[in-house]
Design a protein around this motif. Structure first.
Motif, mmCIF file in Angstrom:
data_model
loop_
_atom_site.group_PDB
_atom_site.id
_atom_site.type_symbol
_atom_site.label_atom_id
_atom_site.label_comp_id
_atom_site.label_asym_id
_atom_site.label_seq_id
_atom_site.Cartn_x
_atom_site.Cartn_y
_atom_site.Cartn_z
ATOM 1 N N ALA A 68 2.838 12.811 -6.104
ATOM 2 C CA ALA A 68 2.104 13.516 -5.041
ATOM 3 C C ALA A 68 2.796 13.324 -3.692
ATOM 4 N N ASP A 69 3.274 12.102 -3.438
ATOM 5 C CA ASP A 69 3.935 11.818 -2.159
ATOM 6 C C ASP A 69 5.278 12.536 -2.048
ATOM 7 N N ILE A 70 6.018 12.599 -3.149
ATOM 8 C CA ILE A 70 7.298 13.315 -3.137
ATOM 9 C C ILE A 70 7.041 14.793 -2.841
ATOM 10 N N GLU A 71 6.065 15.338 -3.536
ATOM 11 C CA GLU A 71 5.717 16.755 -3.352
ATOM 12 C C GLU A 71 5.332 17.023 -1.892
ATOM 13 N N LYS A 72 4.515 16.140 -1.353
ATOM 14 C CA LYS A 72 4.044 16.296 0.028
ATOM 15 C C LYS A 72 5.205 16.162 1.020
ATOM 16 N N PHE A 73 6.077 15.206 0.777
ATOM 17 C CA PHE A 73 7.222 15.009 1.677
ATOM 18 C C PHE A 73 8.123 16.243 1.664
ATOM 19 N N CYS A 74 8.444 16.728 0.473
ATOM 20 C CA CYS A 74 9.324 17.901 0.356
ATOM 21 C C CYS A 74 8.708 19.124 1.041
ATOM 22 N N THR A 75 7.422 19.318 0.814
ATOM 23 C CA THR A 75 6.740 20.499 1.367
ATOM 24 C C THR A 75 6.628 20.431 2.883
ATOM 25 N N THR A 76 6.321 19.254 3.413
ATOM 26 C CA THR A 76 6.091 19.164 4.862
ATOM 27 C C THR A 76 7.384 18.998 5.663
ATOM 28 N N PHE A 77 8.439 18.446 5.038
ATOM 29 C CA PHE A 77 9.670 18.207 5.810
ATOM 30 C C PHE A 77 10.661 19.364 5.712
ATOM 31 N N SER A 78 10.646 20.101 4.599
ATOM 32 C CA SER A 78 11.653 21.161 4.438
ATOM 33 C C SER A 78 11.610 22.243 5.538
ATOM 34 N N PRO A 79 10.422 22.621 6.083
ATOM 35 C CA PRO A 79 10.450 23.625 7.154
ATOM 36 C C PRO A 79 11.261 23.183 8.378
ATOM 37 N N TYR A 80 11.274 21.881 8.666
ATOM 38 C CA TYR A 80 12.060 21.393 9.809
ATOM 39 C C TYR A 80 13.556 21.532 9.537
ATOM 40 N N LEU A 81 13.939 21.288 8.299
ATOM 41 C CA LEU A 81 15.355 21.415 7.929
ATOM 42 C C LEU A 81 15.775 22.885 8.014
ATOM 43 N N GLU A 82 14.887 23.770 7.556
ATOM 44 C CA GLU A 82 15.180 25.211 7.642
ATOM 45 C C GLU A 82 15.306 25.645 9.101
ATOM 46 N N GLU A 83 14.445 25.096 9.929
ATOM 47 C CA GLU A 83 14.500 25.418 11.364
ATOM 48 C C GLU A 83 15.826 24.958 11.974
ATOM 49 N N ASN A 84 16.285 23.776 11.575
ATOM 50 C CA ASN A 84 17.586 23.278 12.056
ATOM 51 C C ASN A 84 18.703 24.245 11.682
ATOM 52 N N HIS A 85 18.708 24.674 10.415
ATOM 53 C CA HIS A 85 19.757 25.599 9.962
ATOM 54 C C HIS A 85 19.723 26.900 10.760
ATOM 55 N N GLU A 144 0.835 -1.205 0.000
ATOM 56 C CA GLU A 144 0.000 0.000 0.000
ATOM 57 C C GLU A 144 0.867 1.251 0.000
ATOM 58 N N GLY A 145 0.512 2.211 -0.800
ATOM 59 C CA GLY A 145 1.221 3.490 -0.783
ATOM 60 C C GLY A 145 2.619 3.398 -1.364
ATOM 61 N N THR A 146 3.281 4.525 -1.417
ATOM 62 C CA THR A 146 4.632 4.575 -1.982
ATOM 63 C C THR A 146 5.651 4.334 -0.872
ATOM 64 N N VAL A 147 6.920 4.330 -1.253
ATOM 65 C CA VAL A 147 8.005 4.168 -0.281
ATOM 66 C C VAL A 147 8.002 5.325 0.738
ATOM 67 N N PHE A 148 7.374 6.431 0.360
ATOM 68 C CA PHE A 148 7.371 7.608 1.233
ATOM 69 C C PHE A 148 6.309 7.551 2.338
ATOM 70 N N ALA A 149 5.373 6.592 2.236
ATOM 71 C CA ALA A 149 4.243 6.554 3.175
ATOM 72 C C ALA A 149 4.669 6.580 4.656
ATOM 73 N N PRO A 150 5.640 5.742 5.098
ATOM 74 C CA PRO A 150 6.010 5.773 6.523
ATOM 75 C C PRO A 150 6.582 7.127 6.958
ATOM 76 N N ALA A 151 7.362 7.763 6.073
ATOM 77 C CA ALA A 151 7.942 9.067 6.409
ATOM 78 C C ALA A 151 6.842 10.120 6.527
ATOM 79 N N LEU A 152 5.877 10.072 5.608
ATOM 80 C CA LEU A 152 4.779 11.044 5.646
ATOM 81 C C LEU A 152 3.958 10.893 6.921
ATOM 82 N N GLU A 153 3.772 9.655 7.354
ATOM 83 C CA GLU A 153 3.053 9.394 8.606
ATOM 84 C C GLU A 153 3.872 9.940 9.785
#
Length: 202
Positions: A171-188, A2-11
Motif C-alpha cells: 500500500a505504501d509503495i503504491e501510494k508513494f508512486c502515485t503521489t510522487f510521480s506527478p512531481y517527476l512529470e512536472e520536472n520533465h 512504526e510504518g514501512t521504510v516509505f513512511a518519512p517520504a510519504l509524510e
C-alpha cells in the motif's frame, strides 16, 4: 518500528508544493533523501544509483543553501542557469535535477514492478525498470556497469520483509508512486520547455 521504510517520504510529499502550487526546493530534496534508506536495503546492486542520487541532492542543496530565499522554488535553480547559459554544463543544477529526476523515475518503475509482478525475481524487476527509464540516457560504460550491478540484486522476499517494518508495504509503495510521480512529470515538462530534458550521459 512504526510504518514501512516509505513512511518519512510519504509524510514529506505533503509539503513539496507551496500554496501557489510551486515545487519547493528543500521539501522536494528531502523526499528524495528519505528514499535513500530504501535504496540502502538493495545493498551493492544500488550503490551506483545511491551515490548518483546523493551527489545530485548535495549539488542542488548547496545552491539552495547559498540563497534560500532566492532559490525557495525548485525551478529557480534552473531558471538562473538558463539565463546565464550555464544549464548544459555537466556540473549545473539543471543537470543535477535532470539526473535526480531520472533516477527517481527508475526507482518508481522498480517499486511498481515489485507490486505488479509478484512472480518476478528482483534482478528482472531491476532490469526491466532500467530498460524503461535510464538506459536510453546512458552511454555504453554506464549501461554495462549497471548490468553488472543488477546481478547483485538481493533476494526479493528478504528485501520486502526488510522494508516492510510495521506497515503495509504494498500500500505504501503504491501510494508513494502515485503521489510522487506527478512531481517527476512536472520536472520533465519544465526542463523540456528549455530543451534540457534530453541530455545524455557522456
Amino acid at each position: 518500528m512504526e510504518g514501512t521504510v516509505f513512511a518519512p517520504a510519504l509524510e514529506g510529499i505533503k509539503h513539496v508544493k507551496s500554496e501557489q502550487g510551486e515545487i519547493l526546493s528543500q521539501p522536494f530534496l528531502d523526499v528524495c533523501k528519505h528514499i535513500l534508506p530504501v535504496i540502502d536495503k538493495f545493498g551493492a546492486a544500488m550503490a551506483l544509483v545511491k551515490s548518483d542520487i546523493g551527489g545530485n541532492i548535495s549539488r542542488l542543496e548547496a545552491k539552495y543553501s547559498s540563497n534560500p530565499a532566492k532559490f525557495n522554488c525548485l525551478y529557480s535553480l534552473v531558471q538562473i542557469e538558463v539565463e546565464t547559459k550555464t544549464a548544459k554544463s555537466s556540473s549545473s543544477c539543471t543537470n543535477g535535477l535532470l539526473w535526480l529526476t531520472r533516477a527517481m523515475d527508475f526507482l518508481l518503475a522498480l517499486f511498481r514492478n515489485l507490486i505488479e509482478h509478484p512472480d518476478w525475481a528482483m534482478s528482472q524487476a531491476c532490469t526491466d525498470s532500467y530498460n524503461k527509464t535510464l538506459k536510453k540516457w546512458h552511454g555504453w560504460l554506464a549501461s554495462s556497469s549497471f548490468t553488472v550491478a543488477m546481478k547483485l540484486a538481493p533476494d526479493r522476499k528478504k528485501f520486502m520483509e526488510v522494508i516492510q517494518g510495521g506497515g503495509d508495504v504494498n500500500a505504501d509503495i503504491e501510494k508513494f508512486c502515485t503521489t510522487f510521480s506527478p512531481y517527476l512529470e512536472e520536472n520533465h515538462k519544465f526542463l523540456a520547455r528549455f530543451g534540457l530534458d534530453d541530455m545524455k550521459a557522456s
